[in-house]
Design an enzyme around this catalytic site. Structure first.
Site, PDB file in Angstrom:
ATOM      1  N   HIS A 139      -3.744  -4.988   0.171  1.00  0.00           N
ATOM      2  CA  HIS A 139      -3.203  -5.560   1.410  1.00  0.00           C
ATOM      3  C   HIS A 139      -3.263  -7.084   1.358  1.00  0.00           C
ATOM      4  CE1 HIS A 139      -2.940  -1.841   3.875  1.00  0.00           C
ATOM      5  NE2 HIS A 139      -3.850  -1.434   3.003  1.00  0.00           N
ATOM      6  N   GLU A 195      -1.771  -9.106   3.136  1.00  0.00           N
ATOM      7  CA  GLU A 195      -1.669  -9.693   4.478  1.00  0.00           C
ATOM      8  C   GLU A 195      -3.032 -10.069   5.064  1.00  0.00           C
ATOM      9  OE1 GLU A 195      -1.173  -6.560   3.680  1.00  0.00           O
ATOM     10  OE2 GLU A 195      -1.682  -5.151   5.270  1.00  0.00           O
ATOM     11  N   CYS A 212       0.845  -1.199   0.000  1.00  0.00           N
ATOM     12  CA  CYS A 212       0.000   0.000   0.000  1.00  0.00           C
ATOM     13  C   CYS A 212       0.885   1.256   0.000  1.00  0.00           C
ATOM     14  CB  CYS A 212      -1.007  -0.053   1.138  1.00  0.00           C
ATOM     15  SG  CYS A 212      -2.458   0.934   0.754  1.00  0.00           S
TER      16      CYS A 212
HETATM   17  N1  GLN Z   1      -2.047   6.604   2.943  1.00  0.00           N
HETATM   18  C1  GLN Z   1      -2.107   5.893   1.699  1.00  0.00           C
HETATM   19  C2  GLN Z   1      -3.445   6.050   0.996  1.00  0.00           C
HETATM   20  O1  GLN Z   1      -4.416   6.400   1.599  1.00  0.00           O
HETATM   21  C3  GLN Z   1      -1.798   4.432   1.905  1.00  0.00           C
HETATM   22  C4  GLN Z   1      -2.783   3.722   2.773  1.00  0.00           C
HETATM   23  C5  GLN Z   1      -2.301   2.409   3.307  1.00  0.00           C
HETATM   24  O2  GLN Z   1      -1.095   2.138   3.331  1.00  0.00           O
HETATM   25  N2  GLN Z   1      -3.218   1.577   3.745  1.00  0.00           N
HETATM   26  O3  GLN Z   1      -3.547   5.797  -0.167  1.00  0.00           O
END
Ligand code: GLN
Length: 535
Positions: free
Chosen positions: A510, A512, A384
């Site tokens: 994600h 995970e 992410c």
């Molecule tokens: N802050 C970033 C976004 O909103 C990444 C979010 C995250 O790592 N879950 O896109």
């Protein structure tokens, strides 16, 4: 009422005793006897969901396929059971009140005074029954967050009392998890706090059927009998939960103690098959007898608190066992990494993960670590925010776009290679408004991702507002830095890879959240394998 039976798990004496792990372990044992079971968690705090909570408060926010931002215990449920949870599996006081207040505004209470009892408790009970009413489960386990005696958990405890009354004692039972402290000075285990917490439960009209006792030392037979007598349960319903090296041992320990047997007897249910934990045991054997060992650096800004990256740590355990490898995670605080110390900090690691996150703090440290991993050919996995930072690193250091940044960190930056998603631009409210839950992704052939998944199209869970800015597609990507996955509907970049490297993958989603004991995640498996090869 449906035929589903209900188990309520409450906690006493202190918080953080691991109700979630006990609930998940019991569910695992029941599942291994072919009983259909699910788990839900009711949290007493007033946030509508944990999505707005800082990880320092309650650890990571877990995300389900249907886009619920939930307590991290749901991650344990999914990892143990290998089944998906949903919006219905996690309810908070905030959610309950929100719903009751909306009903009041619609005039649904027909002029009545709206009160905790019966209106809030009815709403709680309705939600407690929701999964059971689907007819899909023999047993629903409901974990009540917090500790018995807390003001804020009172409506839940009262709802449990009413539920037991409605369902009948043969269809519902209460497991109370407590702590048996050890007094080093006298060398004694003490039962008094447990007696008191069982008494507190009784004052609310609930008698515990089973006491699960967290302890550092074996409970003697005398002590078990004493607990049974004072807590008004049968001797066999005093279950010891002794400290273990890994949470994955807990189902076996609970089975040895007969927790599942006592539960089924009390609920008048028969196992549908003999307990079969073969796959679980295969995993445990691999996990405990690794042939190899690697060190993975995990760069994040919440590394002081283990629970902040719970699902990533567990995914590494699953992937490590699959590769017969012990994965030692070295936490690296992104705020402390810089050009001067990066080599010293990363020279011993075999692979690098840059964690998800929000906001500006520690960003430059992440970019520095990524540059080091890219140039020194250390396997890199960006998740992410970690993927977004990998794009910025490449834009700055390889493409020469020195001002490249994300508008999250620098709203007016000249080269916004990471920018707010179009769909996010008009959103003002913070809660529950990110791009959440499962989205499809088409994989590019001949990439690490395509090889790892052995599929053309995948679905993964998301939680973000920012994305790769497609205006920069041609400027950033080249024959070395490629798009390895795209959302088929929106064209959003979901995976990036750097070719001239053993394993350099960044994902906007994600992974995970989808790794389980029985199905370790393909990307984590592939990353661990590459890190092992690097070693
Ligand atoms: N802050 C970033 C976004 O909103 C990444 C979010 C995250 O790592 N879950 O896109």
């Amino acid at each position: 009422m449906s035929k589903t039976k209900y188990i309520f798990v409450t906690g006493g004496v202190t918080s953080s005793l691991g109700k979630g792990i006990i609930a998940a372990s019991l569910a695992k044992l029941l599942q291994a006897q072919d009983i259909k079971v699910t788990i839900q968690k009711f949290d007493p705090y007033i946030n509508v969901d944990p999505g707005t909570l800082n990880p320092y408060e309650h650890g990571e926010c877990f995300v389900t396929n249907d886009g619920a931002e939930t307590d991290l215990d749901l991650g344990h449920y999914e990892r143990f059971l290998n089944v998906n949870t949903s919006q219905a599996n996690n309810v908070t006081t905030g959610r309950v009140y929100q719903s009751v207040i909306e009903k009041e505004r619609k005039g649904e209470f027909l002029g009545k005074t709206v009160q905790v009892i019966p209106h809030i408790t009815n709403e709680i009970k309705e939600r407690m029954c929701l999964l059971g009413e689907s007819g899909n489960y023999d047993i629903v386990i409901t974990e009540i967050g917090g500790t018995v005696g807390d003001i804020e958990s009172l409506p839940y405890i009262e709802s449990v009392r009413q539920m037991i009354w409605d369902l009948g004692r043969e269809n519902a039972l209460v497991i109370h998890l407590t702590l048996i402290p050890f007094l080093a000075a006298t060398g004694e285990l003490k039962t008094k706090p447990t007696q008191h917490s069982v008494k507190t439960l009784m004052e609310s009209g609930i008698s515990a059927d089973i006491i699960v006792c967290r302890t550092e030392h074996e409970l003697t037979e005398d002590l078990r009998e004493k607990l049974a007598l004072f807590c008004n349960v049968k001797r066999e319903a005093v279950i010891q939960s002794i400290d273990v090296d890994t949470i994955y041992d807990v189902p076996l320990k609970m089975s040895e103690e007969g927790l599942n047997r006592v539960v089924l007897e009390k609920l008048n249910l028969k196992p549908k098959q003999a307990l079969n934990l073969d796959n679980w045991n295969v995993f445990l054997t691999r996990f405990k007898n690794p042939k190899y060992k690697i060190k993975i650096g995990l760069v994040g800004k919440y590394v002081e608190l283990q629970d902040s990256y719970k699902s990533i740590l567990e995914s590494l355990i699953h992937a490590g066992a699959e590769n017969e490898t012990e994965v030692q995670v070295i936490s690296l605080h992104s705020e402390h990494l810089n050009n001067e110390n990066v080599q010293e900090s990363l020279k011993f690691i075999n692979g690098l993960i840059v964690a998800p996150g929000f906001g500006e703090r520690g960003i430059e440290g992440k970019i520095t670590a990524i540059k080091y991993a890219r140039e020194n050919k250390i396997p890199f996995f960006g998740i992410c925010l970690g993927m977004q930072m990998a794009v910025i690193e490449y834009a700055r250091n390889q493409v020469g776009l020195f001002d490249a940044n994300s508008t999250e960190m620098s709203p007016n930056c000249k080269i916004p290679v990471i920018d707010l998603m179009e769909s996010q631009k008009k959103i003002i409210k913070k809660g529950g408004t990110m791009r959440l839950g499962a989205w499809d992704c088409d994989l590019t052939e001949n990439t690490h991702a395509a090889e790892a998944y052995s599929m053309k199209s995948i679905s993964e869970r998301h939680r973000h507002r920012y994305e790769f800015n497609n205006d920069y597609l041609d400027k950033i990507f080249d024959e070395n830095f490629i798009v390895a996955g795209t959302n088929p509907d929106t064209g959003l970049v979901e995976i990036i890879e750097y070719k001239n490297h053993p394993w350099f993958v960044g994902v906007q989603f994600h992974p995970e959240y989808k790794s389980t004991v029985s199905t370790p995640h393909p990307l984590f498996k592939s990353f661990v394998k590459a890190s092992l090869a690097k070693k």
